[in-house]
Design an enzyme around this catalytic site. Structure first.
Site, PDB file in Angstrom:
ATOM      1  N   SER A 137       0.805  -1.221   0.000  1.00  0.00           N
ATOM      2  CA  SER A 137       0.000   0.000   0.000  1.00  0.00           C
ATOM      3  C   SER A 137       0.839   1.273   0.000  1.00  0.00           C
ATOM      4  CB  SER A 137      -0.946   0.019   1.206  1.00  0.00           C
ATOM      5  OG  SER A 137      -0.273   0.391   2.370  1.00  0.00           O
ATOM      6  N   LYS A 175       1.989   4.385   7.350  1.00  0.00           N
ATOM      7  CA  LYS A 175       1.106   5.215   6.533  1.00  0.00           C
ATOM      8  C   LYS A 175       1.479   6.694   6.640  1.00  0.00           C
ATOM      9  CE  LYS A 175      -1.929   2.124   5.041  1.00  0.00           C
ATOM     10  NZ  LYS A 175      -1.021   1.010   5.401  1.00  0.00           N
TER      11      LYS A 175
END
Length: 217
Positions: A137, A175
């Site tokens: 991701s 993230k």
């Protein structure tokens, strides 16, 4: 002869390397030069490479080497001495390797007793640890499955920084950190994934990304 923005960028990169030994991120370069998008940063870096001022280091994400800096001019128009280039550090330090961390859906961060040898120039100041990346991701930020994320320990983060976030004290993920109203939003760098939103009490910042190590087999 460099353009004003090219001059500003090479000086910004050189100053950051001298200060911390780590190249600034594309997001930091974009903000420092007040550019609208990171594509402008890519164009400036390519132009500086062509002119022999900058070199991208192979096999290392976010790794730039300043080959020379432009001369500045004093009030009389004479060339002033260029600032000294930061000397590359060849020292290797051992940092704790704490298992795997998700770059996708959160997974458990496993504490381990092994260590990872890391070039000191990648780390800068502060206490660090390493995590092996699992998932895809963050690929658009140059972070791939199997990479080792080098993390500087800290419990606060600014918007736009890549962090290790511990969710509900049980699962960790890598993230972009954002504040969205009263919520914390953790953004992936892959269009196939959606942002994750949590109440502030659910999220604890464990550290900020300092660099990436990649192995090739």
């Amino acid at each position: 002869m460099l353009t004003k923005k090219q001059h500003e960028l090479i000086c910004f990169i050189n100053d950051r390397l001298a200060e911390s030994g780590v190249s600034p991120s594309f997001e930091e370069m974009k903000d420092a030069l007040d550019l609208k998008s990171k594509s402008g940063v890519h164009r400036l870096i390519s132009a500086l490479e062509e002119r022999g001022f900058l070199r991208r280091l192979p096999n290392r994400a976010r790794a730039l080497e300043v080959l020379k800096v432009p001369e500045s001019r004093d009030a009389a128009g004479k060339a002033a001495p260029a600032p000294a280039l930061p000397q590359p550090a060849n020292d290797v330090v051992e940092v704790p390797l704490h298992g795997r961390i998700a770059a996708g859906a959160p997974i458990e961060a496993i504490e381990g007793s092994t260590s990872l040898p890391v070039p000191a120039a990648l780390l800068g100041a502060g206490e660090h640890f390493a995590l092996e990346v699992a998932g895809d991701s963050m690929v658009e930020a140059g972070i791939l499955d199997g990479d080792f994320a080098l993390i500087r320990k800290q419990d606060v983060a600014r918007d736009g920084e890549i962090v290790v976030a511990l969710i509900e004290d049980s699962e960790a993920t890598l993230k972009y950190f954002r504040r969205e109203g009263t919520m914390i939003r953790l953004d992936p760098a892959n269009r196939s994934y959606d942002p994750q939103r949590y109440a502030p009490a659910q999220v604890r910042v464990q550290g900020k990304l300092a660099g990436i190590l990649r192995r090739y087999s």
